[in-house]
Write an enzyme that holds these catalytic residues in place. Structure first.
Site, PDB file in Angstrom:
ATOM      1  N   HIS A 265       0.832  -1.214   0.000  1.00 47.93           N
ATOM      2  CA  HIS A 265       0.000   0.000   0.000  1.00 47.93           C
ATOM      3  C   HIS A 265       0.857   1.250   0.000  1.00 47.93           C
ATOM      4  O   HIS A 265       2.036   1.237   0.360  1.00 47.93           O
ATOM      5  CB  HIS A 265      -0.946   0.004   1.208  1.00 47.93           C
ATOM      6  CG  HIS A 265      -0.310   0.436   2.499  1.00 47.93           C
ATOM      7  ND1 HIS A 265      -0.214   1.756   2.892  1.00 47.93           N
ATOM      8  CD2 HIS A 265       0.266  -0.294   3.496  1.00 47.93           C
ATOM      9  CE1 HIS A 265       0.379   1.828   4.072  1.00 47.93           C
ATOM     10  NE2 HIS A 265       0.686   0.598   4.456  1.00 47.93           N
ATOM     11  N   CYS A 266       0.243   2.345  -0.406  1.00 49.92           N
ATOM     12  CA  CYS A 266       0.820   3.678  -0.246  1.00 49.92           C
ATOM     13  C   CYS A 266      -0.262   4.507   0.419  1.00 49.92           C
ATOM     14  O   CYS A 266      -0.751   4.142   1.486  1.00 49.92           O
ATOM     15  CB  CYS A 266       1.313   4.237  -1.577  1.00 49.92           C
ATOM     16  SG  CYS A 266       0.162   4.102  -2.974  1.00 49.92           S
TER      17      CYS A 266
END
Length: 335
Positions: A265-266
């Protein structure tokens, strides 16, 4: 040479930590990847008139560019063709029993649904009268629909957290009761999503996520029992995510080999995380950037690395194979 996932040229000592962060601010060690042979990597396509469990899972969640419509009642109609007793016991989230197809809200909008998916116990339509009646109604109305490969049996086995006893009608109920999960990228162990999803302990536990790659400056790494790789970079074209591609590969390859499940994820799950996922697909599948992007775009259509990241991926392709196959600039313009 064989698949990069089995290559001994990668070191296996990437530093990881449980309930903590790994500050990855130095370039990864250079490995001798030049000379790997490109292999075609294509989408697993279901037969005409069918949809795979993986594709239905992603359709139900936030994998697409129309995330804001996921909770809209006309976005996705799922019909359960099993008998009423089986439906009442448990069914796929938001699904209606096939006997509901004649009801006003469904019948009046039968041609307005963006997607219609039918499922039985397995891939077959089943033989009960209500199921046959529902299929005839759809066919007579000219409504397109697909059958779920493997039916409820396969879907519940792979995604039990998306099966329950609740029947939901309104958009308000969907927004309040329905959780959207990260996109499934590689079955059934690699997912990609948002920072908000990654910080929700109940979601992470229900999916069985054991490892998380956090490529952000916005989110912490503090869920107990989860092993993190933290790469503190901004979503900026000048950020050197390329320096971490081999480290990302080592981390994810370790997850796969030990039977874990990983989430990349970011912040929004669009640029930085997509770049990391693409780099892993390219190396693990020994495929070109173009093939990796086509695959990821199918699984998560909102994927869109920034131009700088695309250029870094193009350089990585040349580094892996010793030759340029994909015009990264052209691919970025096409996104």
């Amino acid at each position: 040479m064989g698949s990069a996932s089995s290559s001994s040229c990668c070191s296996r000592n990437a530093k990881v930590a449980t309930v903590g962060t790994i500050q990855s601010n130095k370039p990864a060690k250079k490995a001798h990847f030049i000379g790997l042979c490109v292999k075609p990597f294509q989408l697993p396509i279901a037969a005409d008139g069918h949809i795979s469990c993986a594709d239905l899972y992603n359709l139900m969640n936030d994998a697409n560019k129309f995330t804001q419509f996921v909770h809209h009642p006309l976005y996705l109609l799922i019909l359960d063709l099993r008998d009423a007793a089986a439906y009442a016991l448990d069914h796929i989230q938001t699904a209606f029993h096939c006997s509901s197809v004649a009801s006003g809200i469904i019948n009046e909008n039968i041609l307005n649904f963006k997607h219609i998916v039918l499922y039985g116990v397995d891939t077959s339509l089943g033989s009960n009268e209500r199921a046959e009646s529902a299929v005839r109604l759809l066919e007579d109305a000219g409504a397109g629909f697909v059958m779920l490969v493997g039916g409820y049996t396969e879907f519940e086995k792979r995604f039990p957290f998306l099966c329950n006893t609740v029947t939901i009608w309104s958009q308000t109920e969907r927004e309040r009761k329905v959780t959207t999960y990260p996109s499934l990228i590689l079955e059934d162990w690699l997912y990609q999503g948002t920072g908000n999803q990654a910080k929700r302990e109940r979601l992470i536990r229900s999916m069985g996520i054991t490892h998380v790659i956090n490529i952000s400056t916005e989110f912490s790494c503090d869920l107990p029992g989860v092993t993190y790789l933290a790469i503190r970079l901004q979503d900026d074209a000048s950020s050197k995510l390329l320096d971490h591609f081999e480290e990302i590969f080592e981390f994810l390859d370790g997850v796969k080999r030990t039977g874990g499940k990983a989430l990349v994820h970011c912040n929004l799950g669009v640029s930085r995380s997509s770049t990391a996922t693409l780099s892993y697909i390219m190396l693990s599948q020994t495929c070109t950037l173009l093939d990796a992007y086509k695959f990821l775009h199918h699984r998560r259509p909102c994927c869109a690395p920034n131009r700088g990241f695309f250029l870094q991926l193009g350089f990585f392709e040349e580094y892996i194979f010793g030759k340029k196959f994909t015009d990264a600039n052209q691919l970025w313009f096409a996104v």
